[in-house]
Design a protein around this motif. Sequence first.
Motif, PDB file in Angstrom:
ATOM      1  N   THR A   4      -7.899   8.413   5.672  1.00 40.95           N
ATOM      2  CA  THR A   4      -7.790   7.068   6.210  1.00 40.95           C
ATOM      3  C   THR A   4      -8.630   6.937   7.470  1.00 40.95           C
ATOM      4  O   THR A   4      -8.860   7.907   8.174  1.00 40.95           O
ATOM      5  CB  THR A   4      -6.325   6.716   6.491  1.00 40.95           C
ATOM      6  N   SER A  28       0.840  -1.186   0.000  1.00 44.90           N
ATOM      7  CA  SER A  28       0.000   0.000   0.000  1.00 44.90           C
ATOM      8  C   SER A  28       0.882   1.246   0.000  1.00 44.90           C
ATOM      9  O   SER A  28       2.041   1.203   0.377  1.00 44.90           O
ATOM     10  CB  SER A  28      -0.914   0.018   1.223  1.00 44.90           C
ATOM     11  N   LEU A  31       2.307  16.711   1.853  1.00 43.15           N
ATOM     12  CA  LEU A  31       1.968  15.298   1.759  1.00 43.15           C
ATOM     13  C   LEU A  31       0.602  15.158   1.097  1.00 43.15           C
ATOM     14  O   LEU A  31      -0.372  15.753   1.544  1.00 43.15           O
ATOM     15  CB  LEU A  31       1.921  14.644   3.146  1.00 43.15           C
ATOM     16  N   SER A  62      -2.239  12.474   0.351  1.00 45.00           N
ATOM     17  CA  SER A  62      -2.670  11.136   0.756  1.00 45.00           C
ATOM     18  C   SER A  62      -4.185  11.073   0.778  1.00 45.00           C
ATOM     19  O   SER A  62      -4.867  12.096   0.843  1.00 45.00           O
ATOM     20  CB  SER A  62      -2.111  10.781   2.127  1.00 45.00           C
ATOM     21  N   ARG A  63      -4.681   9.854   0.718  1.00 50.44           N
ATOM     22  CA  ARG A  63      -6.126   9.651   0.831  1.00 50.44           C
ATOM     23  C   ARG A  63      -6.540   9.724   2.291  1.00 50.44           C
ATOM     24  O   ARG A  63      -5.756   9.380   3.174  1.00 50.44           O
ATOM     25  CB  ARG A  63      -6.500   8.262   0.320  1.00 50.44           C
ATOM     26  N   PRO A  82      -3.815   8.413  10.870  1.00 48.63           N
ATOM     27  CA  PRO A  82      -3.269   9.069   9.680  1.00 48.63           C
ATOM     28  C   PRO A  82      -1.816   9.485   9.891  1.00 48.63           C
ATOM     29  O   PRO A  82      -1.394   9.770  11.001  1.00 48.63           O
ATOM     30  CB  PRO A  82      -4.170  10.289   9.506  1.00 48.63           C
ATOM     31  N   ALA A 134       0.831   5.059   1.465  1.00 49.27           N
ATOM     32  CA  ALA A 134       0.137   5.962   2.374  1.00 49.27           C
ATOM     33  C   ALA A 134       0.047   7.372   1.817  1.00 49.27           C
ATOM     34  O   ALA A 134      -0.884   8.098   2.120  1.00 49.27           O
ATOM     35  CB  ALA A 134       0.840   5.985   3.729  1.00 49.27           C
ATOM     36  N   GLY A 135       1.004   7.765   1.001  1.00 50.00           N
ATOM     37  CA  GLY A 135       0.984   9.110   0.443  1.00 50.00           C
ATOM     38  C   GLY A 135       2.271   9.430  -0.269  1.00 50.00           C
ATOM     39  O   GLY A 135       3.198   8.627  -0.299  1.00 50.00           O
TER      40      GLY A 135
END
Length: 133
Positions: A71, A50, A66, A68-69, A75, A52-53
């Motif tokens: 979460t 995966s 950063l 990122s999605r 986070p 993370a960002g």
Amino acid sequence: MTAALPDDVLAEVLRHLAPRWLAASSSVCKSWRDVVDGRRLLRTDLLLLSLAGIFANYIGHDYSELFSRPTTGDPISGKLDFLPSEDAWCMVRDHCNGLLLLESYVVNPATRRWVALPPYPPPCRITMSMRCL
């Protein structure tokens, strides 16, 4: 030329590649992918599962951002606001295995741990008695 190699010989050659390069080699052609998948050469436990960002440095910004999605777990903060001083969170200079190299710190944003880098050594003064080799 590699089409003339038997699959077991190709598999033995590919087995010596690092996991990252083995994964990349499986996209070279269909026959290579079939050898990698059919012989289970690729150890999935060694691959990144995966992301993370991504940290990005922008021209004109003093610090990295950063992306990122959102979460549902803990986070990872791109602010790095856990560092001892605000001037510490400058641009990310480099990274490796989740660690970030800043101007004066090595940071793990997932664990929020950091270590200060030692100061630069003093500049070397060349005197007339020194000779260049």
